[in-house]
Design an enzyme around this catalytic site. Sequence first.
Site, PDB file in Angstrom:
ATOM      1  N   GLU A 177     -15.557  15.586   0.148  1.00  0.00           N
ATOM      2  CA  GLU A 177     -15.570  14.535   0.393  1.00  0.00           C
ATOM      3  C   GLU A 177     -15.346  14.202   1.405  1.00  0.00           C
ATOM      4  O   GLU A 177     -14.320  14.333   2.177  1.00  0.00           O
ATOM      5  CB  GLU A 177     -15.182  13.723  -0.743  1.00  0.00           C
ATOM      6  CG  GLU A 177     -16.133  13.544  -1.984  1.00  0.00           C
ATOM      7  CD  GLU A 177     -14.549  12.496  -3.052  1.00  0.00           C
ATOM      8  OE1 GLU A 177     -14.345  11.421  -2.182  1.00  0.00           O
ATOM      9  OE2 GLU A 177     -15.425  13.035  -4.348  1.00  0.00           O
ATOM     10  N   GLU A 233      -9.526  15.636  -7.205  1.00  0.00           N
ATOM     11  CA  GLU A 233      -8.135  14.719  -7.117  1.00  0.00           C
ATOM     12  C   GLU A 233      -7.526  13.910  -8.303  1.00  0.00           C
ATOM     13  O   GLU A 233      -7.295  13.209  -8.625  1.00  0.00           O
ATOM     14  CB  GLU A 233      -9.003  13.230  -6.314  1.00  0.00           C
ATOM     15  CG  GLU A 233      -9.545  13.473  -5.491  1.00  0.00           C
ATOM     16  CD  GLU A 233      -9.738  12.110  -4.366  1.00  0.00           C
ATOM     17  OE1 GLU A 233      -9.706  11.074  -4.837  1.00  0.00           O
ATOM     18  OE2 GLU A 233     -10.374  12.401  -3.695  1.00  0.00           O
TER      19      GLU A 233
END
Length: 462
Positions: free
Chosen positions: A367, A168
Site C-alpha cells: 500500500e 497492519e
Amino acid sequence: MTAKYKFPEGFWWGSAASATQMEGAAREDGKGLNIWDYWYEKEPNRFFDGVGPEIASNFYHKYKEDIKLMKEIGHNSFRFSISWARLIPGGIGQVNEKAVKFYNDVIDELLENNIEPFINLFHFDMPLELQEKGGWESREVVNAYVEYAKVCFELFGHKVKRWLTFNEPIVPVEGGYLYDFHYPNVVDFNRAVQVAYNTMIASAKAIEAFRSLSIKDAKIGIVLNLTPSYPRSSNPADLKAANIADLFFNRSFLDPAVKGEYPKELVEIIKREGLMPVVEEKDKSLLSSNTIDFLGVNYYQPRRVKAKACMPNPEAPLMPDNFFDNYEMPGRKMNVYRGWEIYEKGIYDIAINLRENYGNIESYISENGMGVQNEERFIENGRIEDDYRINFIRDHLIWLHKSIEEGCNVKGYHMWTFIDNWSWSNAYKNRYGFIQLDLKTQKRIIKKSGYWIREVSKNNGF
Ligand code: BGP
C-alpha cells in the site's frame, strides 16, 4: 516508448483493498456482524458524516464491473481480504456457502482477467461474537482464526498463490487498545501488548497450518505498515527516542515475522515497565519456525521523533509516547487532508533496511497512496484531474526504482486503492482511488491517475 525508470520483468502493478471497506452487503446473504458493523450501529457519530460500512463501494454486487476496470487500468495483481464474519458467521463453525461462492467468483473473475489474486485473511474486521470473547486478547480467538485460515487455504489454495495472514496487525493494537480509534476503544498498554503478541502467535500458527498443506507454488506472508523513525538530530537523546519508537512501531512485528524472535531491547523495555504478556511454552519455537516467505510493506508516512520534552503525567495511562515526542520538522511536505507527511525517500530507506538487516527478504509495496478531500473540485470535462496523485506515485516509484537498482528484493507496487472506498472512521472523507466513486449513483469513473498507471504498467516503467 523506452522508459527511463524500467522495473524488473513480472513486476506487480495493482492495488489493495479490504472486505469491510469495499464489499458492502454488510447484512446480506448470511454475513455475520463484525466490530465495524456493531460500532457503527452503537456510535454512528464516530464516523465521518455518520456514514457506516453497510454499502461501501458495493463490490459484493459490482465485482465484475470493478475487475473489468482493474484490467482497464493495467492491473496484473490485486490484494483483497476475506471477511471472516462473511465466510464463517460468528467466527467459529459453519461455513457460509454463499460467501464461498462469492469469493470463488471473485477469484475466478480475476484469474480470467489475468490479475493475480493476493488474499489477506484479516484486515481489522474481528467478528463481533469473537470480540465479545476477548478478541485478540484471547487464545480461544487465536485458535478460531487458525481454523478460519485453514478453511480459506483448503477452499481457495489451489487457485491463489499469494497469501497474507494480516494487514497492519499493529493498527488494531493502536486503534483498539491505545489511541481510541477502533472498537473496543480500550486504553491500556498491558492489554495492547497482549493483543500484539497474540496476533503474531496467530500469524505463526496460520503459517504452520499453511505449510502443512504443502500447496504447490504458494507463498505466505504478512503486510506491515512500516514507518521509518527519523530522529530530530544526532543528539544521543534524540537517537535513543527514535530507536524506541522504531522498536515499538516497526520491530515489534517485523522482527518476529521475518526473524522469528522479538528484539531483546524491546523485551527489556516491556519487562521493565511490567507489560509482559501471558505467553505459552511452545510460543518461542512456534515463532522461530514459522517465519514469512515474503513481506508486504504499507508505506504512507515517516515518523519523526525527538527526546521527550516534559515528564509525562504520572496519573495518565502509560503510552508508547511516554518514551518519545513526535517531531514536526519545519519544512516537511504534508498531505494536509490526512495530516500525514509525504516523504518519498522513506520507501527507499525501508527497502535498504530490509536488504541490510532482514536478509533481503522478498517484499513488495502493498500500500502507498494519497487520500484527498473534496476531489470533485478537480473535475474537468467529467474526469478528476488528480495530477497530485500522479506526482505522489511517480516520486515514490523513483525512489523504489533506485532501491531495486541497488539490489533490494522488491517485487511490486500496489496502490491504496483501486476505487474510492470507505475508510473506517473517516468513512468517505478522503478519496484514494484510481477510480472515482459517485456515492449517490455508485457510478465509477476512471481518474487521470488511472490512465497514467495503465501506461506505467504497460511499459513496466515510465
Ligand atoms: C491503511 C489501511 C487501509 C487504509 C489506508 C488509508 O492503514 O490498511 O485500510 O484505510 O491505511 O488510511 P485511512 O483510510 O485511515 O485514510
